[in-house]
Design an enzyme around this catalytic site. Structure first.
Site, PDB file in Angstrom:
ATOM      1  N   ASN A  84       0.813  -1.219   0.000  1.00 12.35           N
ATOM      2  CA  ASN A  84       0.000   0.000   0.000  1.00 12.35           C
ATOM      3  C   ASN A  84       0.849   1.273   0.000  1.00 12.35           C
ATOM      4  OD1 ASN A  84       0.915  -0.079   2.606  1.00 12.35           O
ATOM      5  ND2 ASN A  84      -1.084  -0.483   3.540  1.00 12.35           N
ATOM      6  N   GLN A  90      -5.596   3.704  18.273  1.00  9.24           N
ATOM      7  CA  GLN A  90      -6.542   3.493  17.185  1.00  9.24           C
ATOM      8  C   GLN A  90      -7.526   2.381  17.572  1.00  9.24           C
ATOM      9  OE1 GLN A  90      -4.070   5.139  13.377  1.00  9.24           O
ATOM     10  NE2 GLN A  90      -4.530   2.995  13.414  1.00  9.24           N
TER      11      GLN A  90
END
Ligand code: NDP
Length: 396
Positions: free
Chosen positions: A147, A315
């Protein structure tokens, strides 16, 4: 038979599968520099599907069922009563994504007596205590390059978002139903001619600079190692030997270094205070490279004109995390590396790693972070600064 414990982000609120905006995604055949894209023996998903949420299962269900393995998929990952914590002691393999990380600190690794392999579906394994993984002879692997371009595109978008003042302008016509041109442009500039700096010229950092070159900006970078002269010439780069010097020489800064003991809280009020007034920072690397409250303060005083990124700690962040509401931010959830395009690549990469693991074949060195009790492959290159690994995204 292995027990594979996969932690993925929750499904869309409107249910799974979503209605897709497009019918296909382009086929990418290789990465810059020659690394090949993941090459598992087969895949059981259609590229472009949502694979990173719980029902997507990274497209692994059929493969693992056919092999007689147990697959447990959950998004419930935090706290002692979470499904992750309950299933961990009997798991052989743990897989999670940096976007919804299954934090594997030393205490959790201690409890995971069967754990042999931890896979990051994506890039960046700082949610794993790598020192503990080394001590317990657990292999840590990630899908290097899967990515990187996704993140580079996102970083360039965020630079333009901040400098052009896109988010407030968009809000004027949508939620505020106005046509307030003067309000919208009162913080809007051209990127052309600005001094733009990149911290860490790795896969993402170089891709960002390559994409920024046509904007006719002045490009500066710092890294532990200088790029080849040919690359510097081709992209018109000025090398600056230290972060401390780089930040004083630019209007826009994009951060692409891994989170290590060296980069943890690298940006405090003192360093931010040395930047040009009205600088912009884009951070798609890791949140803890900056001190949370120093960023808020710099935006409130105007020392920073804008901050954008997709990485947070923890997160998901708490509902009252100050980065949600600080002025002149263009924050998103951690999405840059999990576009549908990226998901297809890293899901295929996870499948490739699992195939090799089950077949007792070596995992590609470029995917390895820790192996046989030591940093290995990409991990050796990325985390070798002090010989210990990352702080495990939990502070020091
Ligand atoms: P690379 O390993 O290709 O590049 C990292 C670069 O950082 C290397 O050139 C390394 O130098 C350099 N570096 C390390 N420490 C320092 C330092 N203290 N100061 C300056 N440079 C340093 O990584 P990628 O480009 O693929 O990814 C970068 C980071 O981006 C990842 O670590 C990850 O945290 C983050 N990321 C975020 C994603 C998202 O979705 N937001 C997705 C993917 C990655 P050297 O090789 O000499 O050590």
């Amino acid at each position: 038979m292995a027990k594979v414990l996969v932690v993925l982000y929750p499904d869309p609120l409107d249910g799974y599968p979503p209605t897709y905006a497009r019918d296909s995604i382009p086929v990418i055949t290789g990465y810059p520099g020659g690394q090949t894209v993941p090459s598992p023996a087969a895949i059981d998903f259609t590229p472009g599907q949502l694979l990173g949420s719980v029902s997507g299962e990274l497209g692994l269900r059929k493969f693992l069922d056919d092999g007689g393995n147990e697959l447990v998929v959950t998004s419930d990952k935090d706290g002692p009563d979470s499904v992750f914590e309950r299933e961990l002691p009997t798991a052989d393999v743990v897989i999670s994504q940096p976007f919804w990380p299954a934090y594997l600190d030393a205490a959790r690794i201690e409890k995971a007596k069967n754990l042999r392999l931890v896979i990051t579906a994506g890039i960046g394994s700082d949610h794993v205590d790598l020192d503990a993984a080394m001590r317990h002879d657990i292999t840590v692997a990630e899908v290097t390059y899967s990515n990187s371009i996704s993140v580079a595109e996102h970083a360039v978008m965020l630079i333009l978002d901040l400098v052009r003042n896109f988010v407030p302008a968009h809000e004027w016509v949508t939620s505020r139903r106005g046509w307030n041109i003067a309000d919208a442009v009162s913080r809007s500039y051209d990127l052309e001619g600005m001094d733009v700096g990149v911290i860490a010229a790795g896969r993402i950092g170089v891709a960002v600079m390559r994409r920024l070159k046509p904007f006719d900006v002045h490009l500066f970078y710092t890294d532990k190692r200088r790029l080849p002269e040919a690359t510097e010439t081709e992209l018109g780069l000025t090398f600056v030997p230290s972060v401390a010097e780089l930040v004083t020489r630019v209007d826009v800064l994009s951060i692409h270094a891994p989170l290590t003991h060296e980069t943890f809280h690298l940006f405090d009020s003192a360093l931010l205070g040395t930047m040009r007034r009205g600088s912009y920072i884009v951070n798609t690397a890791r949140a803890e490279i900056l001190e949370r409250d120093a960023v808020v303060e710099a935006l409130e005083t105007g020392q920073l004109a804008g901050y954008a990124g997709d990485v947070w700690y923890p997160q998901p962040p708490e509902a009252d995390h100050p980065w949600r509401t600080m002025p002149n931010n263009a924050m998103t959830p951690h999405i840059s590396g999990t576009s549908l395009s990226a998901q297809a690549r890293y899901s295929a990469g996870v499948r490739e790693i699992l195939e090799d693991y089950f077949d007792h074949k070596p995992i590609r060195p470029e995917y390895l972070i820790v192996d046989s009790g030591a940093l290995a492959g990409t991990g050796e290159a990325s985390y070798s600064t002090d010989g210990t690994g990352s702080p495990g995204s939990s502070g020091q």
